[in-house]
Design a protein around this motif. Sequence first.
Motif, PDB file in Angstrom:
ATOM      1  N   ILE A  45       0.843  -1.066  -0.137  1.00 18.48           N
ATOM      2  CA  ILE A  45      -0.034  -0.221   0.021  1.00 18.48           C
ATOM      3  C   ILE A  45       1.051   1.124  -0.043  1.00 18.48           C
ATOM      4  O   ILE A  45       1.727   1.255   0.907  1.00 18.48           O
ATOM      5  N   LEU A  46       0.846   1.961  -1.185  1.00 18.91           N
ATOM      6  CA  LEU A  46       1.617   3.281  -1.147  1.00 18.91           C
ATOM      7  C   LEU A  46       0.815   4.489  -0.700  1.00 18.91           C
ATOM      8  O   LEU A  46      -0.290   4.683  -1.119  1.00 18.91           O
ATOM      9  N   ASP A  47       1.417   5.535  -0.005  1.00 16.12           N
ATOM     10  CA  ASP A  47       0.693   6.755   0.137  1.00 16.12           C
ATOM     11  C   ASP A  47       1.293   7.829  -0.774  1.00 16.12           C
ATOM     12  O   ASP A  47       2.545   7.733  -1.107  1.00 16.12           O
ATOM     13  N   LEU A  48       0.461   8.512  -1.330  1.00 23.25           N
ATOM     14  CA  LEU A  48       0.586   9.347  -2.384  1.00 23.25           C
ATOM     15  C   LEU A  48       0.556  10.759  -1.931  1.00 23.25           C
ATOM     16  O   LEU A  48       0.122  10.936  -0.671  1.00 23.25           O
ATOM     17  N   GLU A  49       0.461  11.805  -2.686  1.00 21.92           N
ATOM     18  CA  GLU A  49       0.168  13.100  -2.299  1.00 21.92           C
ATOM     19  C   GLU A  49      -1.517  13.218  -1.881  1.00 21.92           C
ATOM     20  O   GLU A  49      -2.237  12.537  -2.146  1.00 21.92           O
ATOM     21  N   LYS A  50      -1.542  14.220  -0.621  1.00 16.28           N
ATOM     22  CA  LYS A  50      -2.797  14.623   0.037  1.00 16.28           C
ATOM     23  C   LYS A  50      -3.611  13.410   0.426  1.00 16.28           C
ATOM     24  O   LYS A  50      -4.704  13.353   0.304  1.00 16.28           O
ATOM     25  N   GLY A  51      -2.866  12.561   0.940  1.00 17.37           N
ATOM     26  CA  GLY A  51      -3.544  11.286   1.597  1.00 17.37           C
ATOM     27  C   GLY A  51      -3.979  10.093   0.814  1.00 17.37           C
ATOM     28  O   GLY A  51      -4.689   9.105   1.141  1.00 17.37           O
TER      29      GLY A  51
END
Length: 76
Positions: A45-51
Amino acid sequence: FMIRPQQQKQKKAKKFREELKKGQNVVTIGGVHGRIAEVKEKVVILDLEKGAKIKVEKVAISSEAAASEQEIAANK
């Protein structure tokens, strides 16, 4: 021969994927940059910009992302 270097590269990539851990900045084979939020058996699971979060297969992780521009500038 080209077989031996290719095998070494595949082993290195496999080892990299097995050692993925939470908090690492990575790049997928599609060019998506993100920070690992969770590592499961076959997916990450990857966190990207703005949640935003996305689920990708481990085999889709190509490399560790480069250090931030500030860290690069500090090391010069």
